[in-house]
Design an enzyme around this catalytic site. Structure first.
Site, mmCIF file in Angstrom:
data_model
loop_
_atom_site.group_PDB
_atom_site.id
_atom_site.type_symbol
_atom_site.label_atom_id
_atom_site.label_comp_id
_atom_site.label_asym_id
_atom_site.label_seq_id
_atom_site.Cartn_x
_atom_site.Cartn_y
_atom_site.Cartn_z
ATOM 1 N N SER A 203 -5.610 -1.473 12.741
ATOM 2 C CA SER A 203 -6.403 -1.602 11.520
ATOM 3 C C SER A 203 -6.631 -3.052 11.117
ATOM 4 O O SER A 203 -7.712 -3.411 10.640
ATOM 5 C CB SER A 203 -5.722 -0.849 10.374
ATOM 6 O OG SER A 203 -5.589 0.517 10.676
ATOM 7 N N HIS A 255 -4.352 -4.885 6.579
ATOM 8 C CA HIS A 255 -5.797 -4.856 6.358
ATOM 9 C C HIS A 255 -6.267 -6.158 5.716
ATOM 10 O O HIS A 255 -7.247 -6.767 6.151
ATOM 11 C CB HIS A 255 -6.170 -3.686 5.447
ATOM 12 C CG HIS A 255 -5.845 -2.347 6.016
ATOM 13 N ND1 HIS A 255 -5.936 -1.177 5.279
ATOM 14 C CD2 HIS A 255 -5.418 -1.971 7.249
ATOM 15 C CE1 HIS A 255 -5.593 -0.152 6.038
ATOM 16 N NE2 HIS A 255 -5.267 -0.606 7.230
#
Length: 342
Positions: A203, A255
């Site tokens: 991610s 993230h």
């Protein structure tokens, strides 16, 4: 403007449809001469056609990364060997997947291996990185996934985002953004991760590509034909994905770190000649404008400073939560429906 120009898709017609004149030397409808070009591939959604034509690269790195991630997941599941792990009969898919079957849903709801297996094969583990001389986990963790659902979501996103970027900018630039962003996400994550927990997934690298798309739009503003729509779309996509990171069991620090790294790398690696510049046409116009150069310089400085400060803090064992009492809300916001592990 003549009707012939419009019907033939010539310069006049292109200006009418995109609102932007094609740069000199980029368009030759006759197909002859030094500036002749092959028929253009379908234009990308936001670039004008001439700009898109010059940025069409073969795509192979993104599919290769997807294959590598899938292969790594299969290998990890093979060595996880749920049925042999205590003779469990409640492994998911045990009857037909055999040693590739998944851990019980109560242990891993996303259909994957055990936490112990992930830790063994390279998951991001605070103690291992800080005290075990296992800095390699900062990168290997980005090639592991918690389960089949986790893997599918990330790989589909990678294909959607990565192929477009690789077609425009080539394999080495997109590959470098992917790798470095994943590393940057891991650095920020390990500063805030639970001391007993682990984290895995691509991610951070994916958010790096998303951040690079945003900075690429900003630094190459002059060659976009639909600037506002592109900016709004990217901001909405980034905001939605970052907002999902406040749910439990999602490492939003990876993230954020990946997005910030990719955003800065985009100013450095994805910079393009400003509108109107051409190698074939002698012009006093510089290849890059001052705005692009300033952003590139600042981004290089911030990347060096950020990685230096981050890595020093990591190997000193700094606990980011001890210096920021509210930062844990960036990765999980407790509600009446769920709790957050601090």
């Amino acid at each position: 403007m003549s009707n012939a120009d419009v019907e033939a898709g010539g310069p006049a017609g292109r200006e009418a449809t995109t609102g932007i004149k094609p740069p000199p030397g980029r368009y030759n409808p006759s197909g002859n001469g030094p500036n002749a070009v092959a028929p253009a591939p379908p234009p990308f959604y936001y670039y004008d056609q001439a700009a898109a034509q010059e940025r069409h690269h073969r795509t192979w790195v993104v599919p290769l990364v997807v294959i590598a991630n899938v292969a790594m997941f299969v290998v990890v599941m093979y060595y996880n060997n749920c049925p042999a792990n205590g003779g469990r009969r409640d492994c998911v898919g045990r009857s037909f997947l055999r040693r590739l079957s998944f851990q019980p849903l109560r242990e891993n709801p996303v259909l994957g291996p055990s936490a112990a297996t992930l830790r063994k094969y390279g998951a991001l583990d605070w103690y291992g990185v800080v005290h075990g001389n296992q800095a390699w986990r900062l990168e290997t963790s980005t090639w592991l996934h918690a389960g089949l659902i986790h893997l599918a979501a990330n790989m589909i996103s990678l294909l959607i985002i990565g192929i477009r970027l690789e077609q425009q900018f080539g394999f080495w630039k997109v590959g470098l953004v992917y790798l470095v962003s994943g590393f940057g996400g891991s650095v920020l994550s390990v500063l805030f991760i639970s001391r007993n927990g682990i984290t895995v997934g691509a991610s951070g690298a994916l958010f790096g590509l998303l951040g690079a798309m945003l900075s690429e739009l900003i630094t190459n503003w002059t060659i976009y034909s639909n600037r506002c729509a592109a900016m709004v779309n990217l901001i909405i996509i980034a905001a939605i994905n970052l907002a999902l990171g406040i749910l439990p069991r999602v490492d939003n620090f990876a993230h954020i770190g990946g997005f910030a790294t990719g955003f800065l790398l985009g100013f450095v690696l994805l910079i393009q000649p400003q509108f109107g510049w051409s190698e074939q046409v002698s012009s006093a116009k510089s290849k890059y404008n001052a705005f692009q150069i300033i952003l590139l310089t600042l981004s290089v400085a911030l990347l060096i400073a950020g990685f230096a400060a981050g890595l020093v803090s990591v190997f000193k064992g700094v606990d980011g939560n001890a210096h920021c009492s509210w930062c844990h809300y960036l990765t999980c916001v407790p509600t009446s429906s769920w709790k957050c592990d601090k």
